[in-house]
Scaffold this active site. Structure first.
Site, short mmCIF file in Angstrom:
data_model
loop_
_atom_site.label_atom_id
_atom_site.label_comp_id
_atom_site.label_asym_id
_atom_site.label_seq_id
_atom_site.Cartn_x
_atom_site.Cartn_y
_atom_site.Cartn_z
N ILE A 1 3.52 -9.98 -8.81
CA ILE A 1 3.36 -9.34 -10.12
C ILE A 1 2.48 -10.20 -11.05
O ILE A 1 2.85 -11.33 -11.39
CB ILE A 1 4.74 -9.03 -10.77
N GLU B 1 -4.28 -3.81 -7.11
CA GLU B 1 -4.30 -2.44 -7.64
C GLU B 1 -4.89 -1.45 -6.61
O GLU B 1 -5.60 -0.51 -6.95
CB GLU B 1 -4.98 -2.37 -9.01
N THR C 1 -5.93 -1.71 -2.20
CA THR C 1 -6.97 -2.30 -1.35
C THR C 1 -8.16 -1.34 -1.22
O THR C 1 -8.05 -0.15 -1.56
CB THR C 1 -6.42 -2.54 0.07
N ARG D 1 -33.77 -25.62 -8.96
CA ARG D 1 -33.71 -26.46 -7.75
C ARG D 1 -35.05 -26.49 -7.02
O ARG D 1 -35.61 -25.43 -6.70
CB ARG D 1 -32.61 -25.88 -6.84
N GLU E 1 -9.11 -0.09 1.44
CA GLU E 1 -8.68 0.95 2.37
C GLU E 1 -7.91 2.04 1.62
O GLU E 1 -8.09 3.23 1.88
CB GLU E 1 -7.80 0.32 3.48
N SER F 1 0.84 -1.21 0.00
CA SER F 1 0.00 0.00 0.00
C SER F 1 0.87 1.25 0.00
O SER F 1 0.55 2.25 -0.64
CB SER F 1 -0.93 0.00 1.23
N1 COS Z 1 -1.92 10.55 -10.87
C1 COS Z 1 -0.74 11.19 -11.06
N2 COS Z 1 0.07 11.55 -10.04
C2 COS Z 1 -0.34 11.24 -8.78
C3 COS Z 1 -1.55 10.58 -8.52
C4 COS Z 1 -2.35 10.24 -9.63
N3 COS Z 1 -3.51 9.60 -9.45
N4 COS Z 1 -1.67 10.39 -7.19
C5 COS Z 1 -0.57 10.93 -6.63
N5 COS Z 1 0.23 11.44 -7.59
C6 COS Z 1 1.49 12.15 -7.41
C7 COS Z 1 1.30 13.35 -6.51
O1 COS Z 1 0.83 14.46 -7.21
C8 COS Z 1 2.70 13.54 -5.97
O2 COS Z 1 3.51 14.14 -6.96
P1 COS Z 1 3.98 15.66 -6.86
O3 COS Z 1 4.69 15.77 -5.55
O4 COS Z 1 4.84 15.84 -8.07
O5 COS Z 1 2.73 16.48 -6.87
C9 COS Z 1 3.22 12.11 -5.85
O6 COS Z 1 2.43 11.31 -6.74
C10 COS Z 1 3.10 11.58 -4.44
O7 COS Z 1 1.73 11.62 -4.07
P2 COS Z 1 1.24 11.33 -2.60
O8 COS Z 1 1.96 12.21 -1.63
O9 COS Z 1 -0.24 11.36 -2.60
O10 COS Z 1 1.76 9.85 -2.36
P3 COS Z 1 1.51 8.87 -1.18
O11 COS Z 1 2.76 8.12 -0.94
O12 COS Z 1 0.88 9.57 -0.02
O13 COS Z 1 0.47 7.86 -1.89
C11 COS Z 1 -1.38 6.28 -1.90
C12 COS Z 1 -0.65 7.48 -1.29
C13 COS Z 1 -1.81 5.40 -0.74
C14 COS Z 1 -2.61 6.83 -2.61
C15 COS Z 1 -0.51 5.51 -2.91
O14 COS Z 1 0.69 5.07 -2.32
C16 COS Z 1 -1.25 4.29 -3.44
O15 COS Z 1 -2.08 4.39 -4.34
N6 COS Z 1 -0.93 3.12 -2.87
C17 COS Z 1 -1.48 1.85 -3.32
C18 COS Z 1 -0.61 1.31 -4.37
C19 COS Z 1 -1.28 0.17 -5.06
O16 COS Z 1 -2.34 0.32 -5.65
N7 COS Z 1 -0.62 -0.95 -5.00
C20 COS Z 1 -1.05 -2.10 -5.73
C21 COS Z 1 0.04 -2.37 -6.69
S1 COS Z 1 -0.45 -2.67 -8.27
S2 COS Z 1 -1.18 -4.50 -8.19
#
Ligand code: COS
Length: 380
Positions: free
Chosen positions: A157, A363, A365, A268, A367, A132
């Site tokens: 992956i 992609e 959770t 059924r 949460e 996450s």
């Molecule tokens: N599109 C483009 N850029 C994005 C974005 C989006 N949807 N969401 C965030 N960003 C950018 C932000 O703008 C920021 O960049 P800048 O500083 O240049 O503005 C950067 O990414 C960091 O953003 P943020 O501070 O929100 O990052 P966090 O570490 O707080 O991220 C969550 C929070 C939880 C939302 C993120 O880590 C996430 O989505 N985690 C889950 C990952 C996931 O889905 N894993 C499954 C793997 S794939 S099976």
């Protein structure tokens, strides 16, 4: 306001139904049982004319719109969530990211194969300690002049071992945190790249989920996707679209499960009448059908926004959160309506129930979706 499908959408739906009935449903139980990756099914899609939905013909796409892609994934997921997952990751996530962030040379090199189903793509963000918290990347890509030296590993992956191209996130500058992450196109035959443990899973068993290991992999400079330091933004933007795909898988699963339940309660008989004549089960059916309608509206709204080029991150997260929780609820109720038979492998509902759970995990959770949604709303 218009809730109807166009003629093109109806044709895509019809073609997909035909494809699913002929090529997907008949093998769904077998590939789940044996954990067999259905490479041939992905290739056959193109032969049916289902090729590169939402992509331009310039790269081998079919020039259809994004809603058509959603219809395709929904129909696949009604019968086999594994196949829907493989297809969605390869096209809706990987090919879409290359189309959006790749340069002309990268698009020409990778898109035609991915869209024709002759090659498969994978997206590698997750690591053992970066789930996450996707920004906690440990994989490193060191700038060596002509190439980057990639070291580290990825876990969970999708399409691992069957893909020819992997979009890999790695740290090019650890001191910059998320702004030090870059995206790379890593090819399966690059020296030092190997596949580690392939997971044995509860559901979506015909899709492959595995570990990637990078030991001094020389990734040519031209394989950098987008700009250096923009990998996290690229990954997040990719996942916005990916989340529509997962919401679609979840919705398709819920619809497929309800179809199975409807068929079963009509057939059924207990106490001398079809069990569907009992009000308790009628209410289950009504509840599931109503919530599915709500899930469809959320999903197609998000897809429509994406297609219209409008912001859709919040709606994609809402659609994924709602539909993935719904997939679990509907498959549980549908299994319950099957009674003891639903708990056996003789009925598809047993597999659908196992497949549903992953949709609220991969992609992002549920949460994480709630974090994304509340950030959009509160804008703090
Ligand atoms: N599109 C483009 N850029 C994005 C974005 C989006 N949807 N969401 C965030 N960003 C950018 C932000 O703008 C920021 O960049 P800048 O500083 O240049 O503005 C950067 O990414 C960091 O953003 P943020 O501070 O929100 O990052 P966090 O570490 O707080 O991220 C969550 C929070 C939880 C939302 C993120 O880590 C996430 O989505 N985690 C889950 C990952 C996931 O889905 N894993 C499954 C793997 S794939 S099976």
């Amino acid at each position: 306001m218009d809730f109807s499908f166009t003629r093109e959408h109806e044709l895509v739906k019809q073609l997909m139904k035909q494809f699913v009935d002929n090529e997907v449903r008949p093998i769904a139980a077998e590939i789940d049982e044996t954990e067999r990756f259905p490479l041939e099914t992905i290739e056959k899609m193109a032969k049916y004319g289902i090729k590169g939905m939402s992509f331009s013909s310039q790269y081998g796409g079919s020039n259809t719109d994004y809603i058509s892609y959603v219809i395709a994934v929904e129909e696949l997921a009604k019968a086999c969530c594994s196949t829907a997952c493989i297809y969605a990751v390869s096209t809706g996530l990987v090919a879409a990211m290359i189309e959006k962030f790749g340069n002309e040379q990268q698009k020409q090199k990778y898109l035609p194969g991915l869209l024709a189903g002759t090659s498969i793509g994978a997206f590698a963000l997750t690591e053992a300690n970066a789930g996450s918290d996707a920004s906690a990347q440990q994989t490193v890509a060191k700038d060596m002049g002509d190439y980057y030296l990639l070291n580290g590993s990825k876990t969970f992956i999708t399409n691992a071992g069957y893909s020819s191209v992997y979009i890999v996130m790695a740290m090019t500058d650890k001191s910059k945190g998320v702004k030090g992450i870059s995206a790379f196109l890593v090819e399966k035959d690059m020296e030092g790249f190997s596949i580690g443990k392939i997971e044995e899973k509860c559901g979506v068993r015909a899709s492959s989920t595995g570990e990637l290991i990078f030991e001094d992999v020389k990734v040519p400079k031209e394989n950098l996707l987008g700009k250096e330091g923009k990998g996290f933004n690229i990954a997040m933007a990719g996942l916005d679209g990916g989340r529509i795909s997962i919401a679609t898988q979840a919705l398709g699963l819920a619809e497929g499960a309800l179809d199975e339940a409807i068929k079963y309660v009509k057939e059924r008989k207990q106490f001398g009448k079809p069990i569907g004549k009992n009000q308790g089960l009628q209410w289950y059916i009504a509840e599931c059908a109503t919530k599915i309608e709500a899930g469809r509206a959320l999903l197609y709204k998000a897809a429509w926004l994406k297609q219209a080029g409008l912001p859709y991150g919040k709606e994609a997260a809402m659609a994924k959160f709602y539909n993935s929780e719904l997939a679990m609820e509907v498959t549980i109720k549908a299994l319950q309506m099957h009674g003891g038979y639903g708990y056996t492998k003789d009925y598809a509902i047993e597999r659908m129930f196992r497949d549903a759970k992953i949709t609220s995990i991969y992609e992002g959770t549920s949460e994480v979706q709630k974090i994304v949604i509340s950030r959009h709303i509160l804008d703090l």
